[in-house]
Enzyme design. Structure first.
Site, PDB file in Angstrom:
ATOM      1  CG  ASP A 190       2.940  -2.450  -0.241  1.00  0.00           C
ATOM      2  OD1 ASP A 190       2.074  -1.786  -0.844  1.00  0.00           O
ATOM      3  OD2 ASP A 190       3.259  -2.217   0.930  1.00  0.00           O
ATOM      4  CG  HIS A 191      -2.385  -2.953  -3.693  1.00  0.00           C
ATOM      5  ND1 HIS A 191      -2.689  -3.158  -2.379  1.00  0.00           N
ATOM      6  CD2 HIS A 191      -3.145  -1.914  -4.072  1.00  0.00           C
ATOM      7  CE1 HIS A 191      -3.588  -2.288  -1.997  1.00  0.00           C
ATOM      8  NE2 HIS A 191      -3.892  -1.515  -3.001  1.00  0.00           N
ATOM      9  CG  HIS A 253      -0.534  -0.219   1.516  1.00  0.00           C
ATOM     10  ND1 HIS A 253       0.022  -1.269   0.839  1.00  0.00           N
ATOM     11  CD2 HIS A 253      -1.804  -0.605   1.804  1.00  0.00           C
ATOM     12  CE1 HIS A 253      -0.869  -2.242   0.724  1.00  0.00           C
ATOM     13  NE2 HIS A 253      -1.987  -1.864   1.298  1.00  0.00           N
TER      14      HIS A 253
HETATM   15  C1  BG6 Z   1      -5.452  -2.974   1.370  1.00  0.00           C
HETATM   16  C2  BG6 Z   1      -6.060  -2.904   2.738  1.00  0.00           C
HETATM   17  O1  BG6 Z   1      -4.130  -3.436   1.446  1.00  0.00           O
HETATM   18  O2  BG6 Z   1      -5.467  -1.686   0.771  1.00  0.00           O
HETATM   19  C3  BG6 Z   1      -7.474  -2.360   2.662  1.00  0.00           C
HETATM   20  O3  BG6 Z   1      -6.073  -4.192   3.317  1.00  0.00           O
HETATM   21  C4  BG6 Z   1      -7.503  -1.054   1.920  1.00  0.00           C
HETATM   22  O4  BG6 Z   1      -8.029  -2.211   3.958  1.00  0.00           O
HETATM   23  C5  BG6 Z   1      -6.772  -1.155   0.588  1.00  0.00           C
HETATM   24  O5  BG6 Z   1      -8.862  -0.695   1.707  1.00  0.00           O
HETATM   25  C6  BG6 Z   1      -6.645   0.197  -0.071  1.00  0.00           C
HETATM   26  O6  BG6 Z   1      -6.111   0.045  -1.354  1.00  0.00           O
HETATM   27  P1  BG6 Z   1      -6.397   1.105  -2.504  1.00  0.00           P
HETATM   28  O7  BG6 Z   1      -5.568   0.649  -3.650  1.00  0.00           O
HETATM   29  O8  BG6 Z   1      -7.875   1.069  -2.762  1.00  0.00           O
HETATM   30  O9  BG6 Z   1      -5.979   2.445  -1.969  1.00  0.00           O
END
Ligand code: BG6
Length: 515
Positions: A190-191, A253
């Site tokens: 989950d990045h 997230h």
């Molecule tokens: C991803 C989603 O996991 O996270 C995207 O699939 C979203 O839709 C993105 O734009 C947002 O990530 P960050 O790191 O740019 O906030």
């Protein structure tokens, strides 16, 4: 070798990194740049190799050229085509593979063994599947059948979301993977958990004497979590129209951020102890008992035509690859309760949306108001204290307090004390993917989601999705470039609160004290 032996050392152990989906977007934008940054920072053992795997044919030179271009475009470090680059690029090889063909996996095994000998790699293998989740099961199975898991070192599987579409499909997917890999060998990304400030939540909470004693329902009035995006669905309309905001951002997230804020202090700062505490939070989420409760606590919206910065923005239904009658939500907000001793009665308001006015990830902790009797009869009202954790794009925290206005007799003014980490020259936070790859290669699974977390998150989210499925009419609209449906404001107003402005946009009378 014991799984966690290298946990405290900075360098990864020698390993081969397999990037399945090596010609795709994720590899190009995130994974190759992350590997290069780790290399530049001395966090990657010299005994490493990367094998890019994808279907289309590529020579080794073409592949290395792809990697070079991706680093030029997306990496925090730039590179010249000099001797350092050539030394780095020698560690990269490509394998064109049809993932349904076992013979291809056998060839991959030979190629791997040659590289392991060449670079003196002790048989450790990390398989990063930057692929559609439908393929996770069959690739895992073929890795096993093709002898790719028979090396002398460890094997680890790193996979991306979406992990299923609901609890049932996620469980099925998990079962397929578990036929091959043990739970402790699976790293579900989950990045958001790789973001600097998300990891900092734990430190701030558990390393500061003045936060933890206040971190409960006696002192906190409510918590607001915003994940706002200015972008629409871009070229991902096909995927997004099937998923929607709840599954795309909510199940993962958003709930992960909530667990970091709400969890109990773990007994030790070890992966399993932390994940045990996180899963307890997910299990304590009060499930919406009926469709009516979903309706009263969850807002669902879709953007219509609008504008931002003088630019016209199309409606969601006009986006590429989106059904022109789509009822998919691009926004959702919810009032959530964590039914445990610490949080009983404290609402957590969470919201996320595409095409909002700013790109921001922020957590606002609103403290209970102080009794005002001391100041009775005077003209000012006391504002509640806020602690604001800024995750993205600005990184830092600020606290809003009340102080005497300098020079006045007794006038009180709000003051924001700001620690802006991203404003400090020289701090160049690693990208989430750098940390996560580094952690996975060292066997540290703290910031990856365990199966029971994924399952608990799905069972919470499924109730919302089921209610929506039976009640399509509840979809509200909001103009692109606005803060979402009005109903999301009412949700807080019902409890006597309001959304605090995000992105450092506090009221005009606030005095900022900055680092
Ligand atoms: C991803 C989603 O996991 O996270 C995207 O699939 C979203 O839709 C993105 O734009 C947002 O990530 P960050 O790191 O740019 O906030």
């Amino acid at each position: 070798m014991a799984e966690n032996q290298n946990l405290d050392t900075l360098k990864t152990p020698g390993a081969v990194f397999f990037i399945f989906g090596a010609t795709g977007d994720l590899a190009r934008r995130k994974l190759f740049p992350a590997i290069y940054s780790l290399y530049r920072e001395g966090k990657l053992d010299e005994d490493f190799a990367v094998i890019g795997v994808a279907r289309r044919p590529r020579t080794q030179e073409e592949f290395r050229e792809d990697v070079y271009r991706s680093i030029q475009e997306f990496c925090r470090y730039s590179s010249e085509q000099d001797s350092e680059w050539h030394a780095f690029a020698q560690h990269f090889e490509y394998k064109s593979l049809d993932i349904n063909n076992i013979d291809g996996f056998r060839e991959l095994r030979e190629q791997t063994e040659q590289l392991e000998t060449k670079f003196n790699i002790p048989g450790n293998r990390l398989f990063y599947l930057a692929l559609a989740p439908e393929l996770f099961g069959s690739v895992s199975f073929n890795l096993m059948k093709g002898g790719m898991l028979d090396g002398e070192g460890w094997n680890r599987l790193v996979i991306e979301k979406p992990f299923g579409y609901d609890l049932e499909s996620a469980a099925k997917l998990n079962e397929e993977i578990r036929k091959v890999f043990k739970e402790e060998e699976i790293y579900r990304i989950d990045h958001y958990l790789g973001k600097e400030m998300v990891q900092n939540i734990e430190v701030m909470r558990f390393a500061n004497a003045f936060f933890e004693p206040l971190w409960n329902n006696k002192h906190i009035a409510n918590i607001q979590i915003t994940l706002g995006e200015t972008v629409g669905v871009e070229e991902r309309g096909g995927y997004y129209d099937h998923a929607g905001a709840l599954r795309d951002m909510g199940q993962n997230h958003m709930l992960q951020l909530l667990t970091m804020i709400a969890m109990e202090p773990p007994s030790r700062l070890l992966a399993e102890d932390i994940r045990d505490e996180k899963v307890k939070v997910l299990r304590s989420l009060r499930p919406y008992a009926s469709h009516e409760e979903v309706k009263n606590n969850v807002v669902r919206g879709q953007y219509t035509h609008g504008s931002a910065g003088g630019k016209d923005l199309p409606a969601y239904r006009e986006e590429d690859k989106v059904n022109s009658e789509s009822n998919t939500e691009t926004y959702f907000a919810a009032r959530v309760f964590v039914d445990n001793f610490r949080w009983a009665g404290v609402p957590f308001y969470i919201r996320t949306g595409k095409r909002l006015p700013v790109k921001t990830t922020e957590v606002v902790v609103e403290f209970k108001r102080m009794p005002t009797n001391v100041y009775l009869g005077q003209k000012h009202s006391l504002e509640p204290n806020l602690l604001v954790i800024r995750v993205n794009p600005m990184e830092g925290i600020y606290v809003k307090i009340n102080a005497k206005k300098p020079g006045s007799e007794s006038e009180i003014a709000p003051v924001a004390m700001d620690f802006c980490q991203s404003c400090i020259v020289g701090i160049n936070s690693p990208e989430a993917y750098e940390r996560l790859l580094h952690d996975a290669a060292r066997g540290d699974s703290t910031y990856f989601t365990r199966w029971d977390e994924v399952a608990s998150a799905w069972s919470f989210v499924d109730r919302i999705a089921n209610a929506w499925r039976e009640n399509q009419g509840e979809l509200e609209s909001y103009p692109a470039g606005s803060w979402g449906p009005k109903r999301a404001d009412e949700l807080l107003e019902e409890d006597g609160f309001h959304w605090w402005p995000v992105n450092g946009q506090l009221e005009d009378n606030v005095v900022w004290l900055k680092n």
